[in-house]
Design a protein around this motif. Structure first.
Motif, PDB file in Angstrom:
ATOM      1  N   ALA A   1       0.819  -1.202   0.000  1.00  0.00           N
ATOM      2  CA  ALA A   1       0.000   0.000   0.000  1.00  0.00           C
ATOM      3  C   ALA A   1       0.861   1.264   0.000  1.00  0.00           C
ATOM      4  N   TYR A   2       2.088   1.170   0.545  1.00  0.00           N
ATOM      5  CA  TYR A   2       2.976   2.335   0.638  1.00  0.00           C
ATOM      6  C   TYR A   2       4.296   2.028  -0.065  1.00  0.00           C
ATOM      7  N   PRO A   3       4.988   3.042  -0.562  1.00  0.00           N
ATOM      8  CA  PRO A   3       6.287   2.780  -1.194  1.00  0.00           C
ATOM      9  C   PRO A   3       7.346   2.387  -0.169  1.00  0.00           C
ATOM     10  N   MET A   4       8.402   1.785  -0.667  1.00  0.00           N
ATOM     11  CA  MET A   4       9.516   1.339   0.182  1.00  0.00           C
ATOM     12  C   MET A   4      10.084   2.512   0.973  1.00  0.00           C
ATOM     13  N   ASN A   5      10.217   2.320   2.293  1.00  0.00           N
ATOM     14  CA  ASN A   5      10.725   3.428   3.108  1.00  0.00           C
ATOM     15  C   ASN A   5      12.168   3.218   3.575  1.00  0.00           C
ATOM     16  N   TYR A   6      12.789   2.123   3.107  1.00  0.00           N
ATOM     17  CA  TYR A   6      14.205   1.848   3.403  1.00  0.00           C
ATOM     18  C   TYR A   6      14.507   1.721   4.887  1.00  0.00           C
ATOM     19  N   ARG A   7      13.526   1.262   5.626  1.00  0.00           N
ATOM     20  CA  ARG A   7      13.804   0.846   6.999  1.00  0.00           C
ATOM     21  C   ARG A   7      13.639  -0.661   7.010  1.00  0.00           C
ATOM     22  N   HIS A   8      14.525  -1.344   7.734  1.00  0.00           N
ATOM     23  CA  HIS A   8      14.583  -2.802   7.621  1.00  0.00           C
ATOM     24  C   HIS A   8      14.259  -3.497   8.931  1.00  0.00           C
ATOM     25  N   VAL A   9      13.402  -4.478   8.820  1.00  0.00           N
ATOM     26  CA  VAL A   9      12.996  -5.229   9.999  1.00  0.00           C
ATOM     27  C   VAL A   9      13.301  -6.711   9.773  1.00  0.00           C
ATOM     28  N   ALA A  10      13.973  -7.317  10.755  1.00  0.00           N
ATOM     29  CA  ALA A  10      14.225  -8.762  10.712  1.00  0.00           C
ATOM     30  C   ALA A  10      13.175  -9.452  11.557  1.00  0.00           C
ATOM     31  N   ILE A  11      12.520 -10.449  10.979  1.00  0.00           N
ATOM     32  CA  ILE A  11      11.525 -11.210  11.723  1.00  0.00           C
ATOM     33  C   ILE A  11      12.067 -12.617  11.914  1.00  0.00           C
ATOM     34  N   ILE A  12      12.130 -13.048  13.170  1.00  0.00           N
ATOM     35  CA  ILE A  12      12.734 -14.336  13.470  1.00  0.00           C
ATOM     36  C   ILE A  12      11.618 -15.352  13.689  1.00  0.00           C
ATOM     37  N   GLY A  13      11.433 -16.224  12.726  1.00  0.00           N
ATOM     38  CA  GLY A  13      10.372 -17.225  12.813  1.00  0.00           C
ATOM     39  C   GLY A  13       9.260 -16.912  11.835  1.00  0.00           C
ATOM     40  N   SER A  14       8.781 -17.923  11.116  1.00  0.00           N
ATOM     41  CA  SER A  14       7.768 -17.684  10.081  1.00  0.00           C
ATOM     42  C   SER A  14       6.438 -18.345  10.415  1.00  0.00           C
ATOM     43  N   GLY A  15       6.154 -18.483  11.704  1.00  0.00           N
ATOM     44  CA  GLY A  15       4.841 -18.969  12.122  1.00  0.00           C
ATOM     45  C   GLY A  15       3.822 -17.843  12.030  1.00  0.00           C
ATOM     46  N   PRO A  16       2.637 -18.039  12.611  1.00  0.00           N
ATOM     47  CA  PRO A  16       1.567 -17.043  12.484  1.00  0.00           C
ATOM     48  C   PRO A  16       1.950 -15.637  12.956  1.00  0.00           C
ATOM     49  N   ALA A  17       2.703 -15.519  14.053  1.00  0.00           N
ATOM     50  CA  ALA A  17       3.076 -14.184  14.543  1.00  0.00           C
ATOM     51  C   ALA A  17       4.002 -13.507  13.542  1.00  0.00           C
ATOM     52  N   GLY A  18       4.991 -14.240  13.069  1.00  0.00           N
ATOM     53  CA  GLY A  18       5.960 -13.680  12.128  1.00  0.00           C
ATOM     54  C   GLY A  18       5.303 -13.305  10.812  1.00  0.00           C
ATOM     55  N   LEU A  19       4.438 -14.171  10.292  1.00  0.00           N
ATOM     56  CA  LEU A  19       3.788 -13.900   9.004  1.00  0.00           C
ATOM     57  C   LEU A  19       2.883 -12.673   9.103  1.00  0.00           C
ATOM     58  N   ALA A  20       2.113 -12.579  10.200  1.00  0.00           N
ATOM     59  CA  ALA A  20       1.183 -11.450  10.355  1.00  0.00           C
ATOM     60  C   ALA A  20       1.947 -10.141  10.467  1.00  0.00           C
ATOM     61  N   CYS A  21       3.052 -10.161  11.211  1.00  0.00           N
ATOM     62  CA  CYS A  21       3.870  -8.961  11.384  1.00  0.00           C
ATOM     63  C   CYS A  21       4.478  -8.567  10.032  1.00  0.00           C
ATOM     64  N   ALA A  22       4.981  -9.563   9.283  1.00  0.00           N
ATOM     65  CA  ALA A  22       5.601  -9.309   7.978  1.00  0.00           C
ATOM     66  C   ALA A  22       4.588  -8.706   7.011  1.00  0.00           C
ATOM     67  N   TYR A  23       3.368  -9.235   7.042  1.00  0.00           N
ATOM     68  CA  TYR A  23       2.319  -8.778   6.126  1.00  0.00           C
ATOM     69  C   TYR A  23       2.059  -7.282   6.314  1.00  0.00           C
ATOM     70  N   ASP A  24       1.878  -6.872   7.568  1.00  0.00           N
ATOM     71  CA  ASP A  24       1.573  -5.463   7.827  1.00  0.00           C
ATOM     72  C   ASP A  24       2.758  -4.568   7.489  1.00  0.00           C
ATOM     73  N   LEU A  25       3.954  -4.941   7.959  1.00  0.00           N
ATOM     74  CA  LEU A  25       5.118  -4.076   7.745  1.00  0.00           C
ATOM     75  C   LEU A  25       5.443  -3.937   6.257  1.00  0.00           C
ATOM     76  N   ALA A  26       5.346  -5.057   5.522  1.00  0.00           N
ATOM     77  CA  ALA A  26       5.648  -5.008   4.087  1.00  0.00           C
ATOM     78  C   ALA A  26       4.644  -4.109   3.376  1.00  0.00           C
ATOM     79  N   ASN A  27       3.407  -4.205   3.814  1.00  0.00           N
ATOM     80  CA  ASN A  27       2.344  -3.387   3.248  1.00  0.00           C
ATOM     81  C   ASN A  27       2.607  -1.899   3.474  1.00  0.00           C
ATOM     82  N   TRP A  28       3.227  -1.594   4.611  1.00  0.00           N
ATOM     83  CA  TRP A  28       3.488  -0.189   4.960  1.00  0.00           C
ATOM     84  C   TRP A  28       4.814   0.296   4.406  1.00  0.00           C
ATOM     85  N   GLY A  29       5.480  -0.509   3.596  1.00  0.00           N
ATOM     86  CA  GLY A  29       6.677  -0.034   2.916  1.00  0.00           C
ATOM     87  C   GLY A  29       8.003  -0.427   3.558  1.00  0.00           C
TER      88      GLY A  29
END
Lengths: 464, 290
Positions: free
Chosen positions: A136-164
């Protein structure tokens, strides 16, 4: 819009006699007609309690209205406003304790089948959508590492990626999805559904590195040195518990994690794969949660006769009601108010029986308001089994706290976080899901992932 | 997917592979292991890191071709990819402050004992090494050890090379002759590690053993690698793989390592039969083409 007073639409499913011979999904999903008929039962309350019952506050009456109008894509947009993984939650959420528990229709009759409708909408979208959504938003060049790809990690990744944000997920296993792929079996959550969800994340620009065990290969400090601005720990609760009764070392005793991982992640049920699994004749599964039901139903499909042993009564079982009913339909025998005391050795190091005692519920309640089980004297008996699966719950994985002793944890090993911000005792390190709460549900972990995403967004934007 | 940089046969049953995994090579320490999955249908198996070179970005594994997975791994050649290599896992061996060490390797366990000897020797410790094999043709790593220890003793069960007898016999000899060690590190088959622990107990020498029980994930998730140490259940992957040998319940360890023995034997036989069939078919096709 006319409200229908028809009874709740039953879910089409594979017959028990058929499904105990395969790993295909049990619940088959609504047709468009069934979905519309069920959607017409919604009363569209002025103050919808169902939304409050949802841990991520999906705008339920709004999406159901779209379904009854036949605007299934519109319904999907309403749901994914607050829940990025509806195909998963529609299948595994304990709706009877959340949204559907609050449904006004449930007071006098049966609640609207919200979970089934959510699943229908998500499946319809997957079958008909031609392209993936862009962020939904352009890349903002801030980087987040998510450790683990279970439901918590996927949900967090989905929102953050959406916000750029530039999101990188580090997963220890070779497959993405955490408990969704190693724990929950194919017949309850097809792996193709998880893969589709992961594809959507990749389309949002999420980087995924598998085979990376953070804590061992990189410390948190090293991730910051690599340029990540924030880290979200979504490492789950993977460390299995045992009962510490005699005989747990025997061949034929498994943690539910091991049994399920061999079958789900490593495909032991499929003879084309190399993963070995014991050929069980009679299996005892100890525990009363969803994991116990999953293990029992897998063992049934592997051809075994299966007993579930639970120390409290049916009413206290933590498992989702639908799973318990499915298990019973599949011919799994339940032994309530029963507790194992020892696993019996055939003198060659293999299991040949399970010694148990009968239990009664005391008047006192534990911290969760459940009556405590107490042993009935002289009630010992033995069951003939050749396999015992311990499904007693799990505690958080220790690898990251071992690598970073400065991170504050509870005596049980859960990360200590600020309730508001989800931040751990370390600046810019956040945590959520089972790694914080101990073993809980997919949707609670997703809710935590979303809260962390919001907190990270506020923090990182605040720094600019 | 890591590339196989080099592949060599160390003896008729043990293969050496150097894998290109810079991120693992940079972090690896003696005593740690990797989980390896050769292909999408394959199992994940733990293999100890036998050597590592952070400059080249490589880690070395050495494996005995025993089951389906090691046979499959062995079908791959230099230049091929191994599907999954995860690590470094497990806790490194604690070698800080050791002045005099005895490092003992049995069979393919010698490969695993090598990084410990190398690290201790490089840190300036006096290091004695005993490596034991069934027979002369199985002896490997002799030169590597010789360059990384103070004294090297080799034993063979049948006496065809070095001294005849088991490694514990040689250790007993040295201890009786008055050898002093701060620590004994023993890596090899379970009965060998048990024998070494029985040998060092009366001398009250700290003895570290490296356990290699069956694992599925190697990250603390499956509980398959549970073992009893000092009466407590430990997971070899996250609490070990090194433990105080005098506190390990070896009887229980024997049971745990044998859980899948029947299935493994069947699967290996099936796999080898399939390979034979494929080879026969290839021969037939070649014959037809001529």
């Amino acid at each position: 819009m006319a409200v229908s007073n028809a009874p709740r639409t039953p879910m089409p499913e594979q017959a028990p006699s058929q499904r105990i011979h395969n790993f295909n999904e049990v619940a088959l999903g609504f047709t468009e007609e069934q979905a519309k008929a069920e959607a017409a039962r919604c009363l569209h309350c002025a103050n919808p309690l169902c939304v409050q019952g949802c841990p991520v506050n999906v705008r339920i009456p709004e999406f159901i209205a779209k379904v009854s109008e036949g605007d299934f894509e519109g319904a999907y947009q309403v749901i994914t406003d607050t829940n990025g993984l509806p195909a998963i939650t529609g299948r595994v959420c304990p709706q009877e304790r959340q949204c559907e528990a609050k449904c006004v229709r449930g007071i006098k009759g049966e609640p609207v089948a919200i979970g089934r409708l959510e699943r229908f909408v998500a499946d319809w979208h997957m079958a008909h959508a031609t392209e993936h959504a862009a962020p939904a938003y352009p890349m903002n060049y801030r980087h987040v590492a998510i450790i683990g790809s279970g439901p918590a990690g996927l949900a967090c990744a989905y929102d953050l990626a959406n916000w750029g944000y530039g999101v990188t997920i580090f997963e220890a296993f070779h497959t993405v999805g955490g408990v969704l792929v190693y724990g929950i079996p194919e017949f309850r959550l097809p792996k193709a559904i998880v893969e589709r969800t992961v594809d959507e994340l990749r389309a949002l620009g999420v980087q995924i590195h598998t085979d990376m065990v953070i804590g061992r290969v990189y410390t948190l400090e090293e991730l910051f040195q690599q340029g990540f601005d924030a880290i979200f720990l979504a490492t789950g609760a993977g460390l299995p518990k045992f009962m510490n009764i005699p005989g747990e070392e025997l061949a034929g005793v498994f943690s539910a994690n091991e049994y399920l991982t061999r079958i789900n992640l490593m495909h032991a049920w499929d003879e084309n794969y190399d993963t070995p699994i014991v050929n069980s004749h009679t299996v005892a599964v100890v525990g009363g949660g969803n994991v116990a039901m999953d293990a029992a139903r897998c063992a049934r499909r592997m051809g075994a006769h299966v007993h579930v042993i639970y120390r409290r009564s049916e009413a206290e079982m933590p498992a989702r009601a639908e799973e318990v009913h499915h298990a019973m339909d599949e011919g799994i025998e339940f032994h309530f108010l029963t507790n194992p005391t020892a696993i019996i050795d055939d003198r060659h190091g293999n299991v040949c029986g399970l010694a148990c005692v009968k239990m009664a519920l005391s008047e006192e309640e534990d911290e969760r308001g459940r009556r405590n089980p107490v042993v009935i004297p002289n009630s010992n008996f033995t069951m003939d089994v050749d396999t015992v699966i311990m499904a007693l719950g799990t505690s958080p994985n220790p690898l990251i706290r071992m690598a970073d002793p400065a991170l504050k944890v509870t005596p049980k090993g859960c990360f200590v976080v600020d309730d508001e911000t989800m931040q751990t005792s370390k600046e810019n390190v956040y945590a959520g899901g089972d790694a914080v709460t101990g073993a809980a549900t997919v949707i609670l972990a997703m809710g935590a992932g979303k809260r962390a995403a919001k907190a990270i967004d506020e923090k990182l934007d605040g720094n600019s | 997917m890591p590339i196989i940089v080099t592949k060599r046969y160390l003896n008729p049953i043990v293969t050496f592979m150097e894998l290109d995994c810079p991120h693992i090579a940079k972090k690896a320490r003696p005593g740690q292991f990797v989980m390896v999955r050769p292909d999408a249908m394959g199992e994940r198996i733990p293999l100890t890191i036998a050597d590592y070179d952070p400059v080249r970005g490589t880690v070395t594994i050495m494996y005995q071709r025993l089951g389906v997975t090691t046979h499959k791994l062995n079908l791959l050649e230099a230049g091929d990819n191994v599907l999954d290599v995860v690590g470094p896992l497990g806790n490194p061996t604690e070698v800080d402050g050791v002045k005099r060490a005895m490092v003992i390797g049995g069979g393919v366990g010698s490969a695993i004992a090598y990084p410990q000897a190398k690290a201790l020797y490089a840190a300036g410790a006096y290091v004695d090494v005993i490596i034991g094999f069934r027979s002369k043709e199985l002896v490997f790593m002799e030169d590597n050890f010789r360059r990384n220890c103070s004294n090297l003793y080799i034993t063979t069960d049948d006496g065809t090379y070095g001294e005849q007898g088991f490694v514990n016999k040689k250790l007993e000899q040295l201890l009786q002759a008055g050898a002093q060690y701060d620590v004994v590190i023993a890596i090899g088959p379970v009965p060998m590690m048990r024998a070494i622990c029985q040998c060092t107990l009366p001398y009250n020498i700290k003895t570290i053993v490296s356990l290699n029980p069956i694992m599925v994930d190697g990250t603390g998730m499956c509980g398959c690698c549970r073992c009893k140490v000092d009466g407590q259940t430990k997971f070899a992957c996250v609490d070990g793989p090194d433990f105080d040998g005098h506190k390990v319940d070896f009887d229980e360890l024997m049971i745990r390592t044998a859980v899948y023995r029947t299935q493994e034997a069947d699967a290996t036989e099936r796999h080898l039969c399939n390979l034979q069939r494929m080879a026969d078919e290839l021969k037939k096709q070649e014959g037809g083409a001529q």
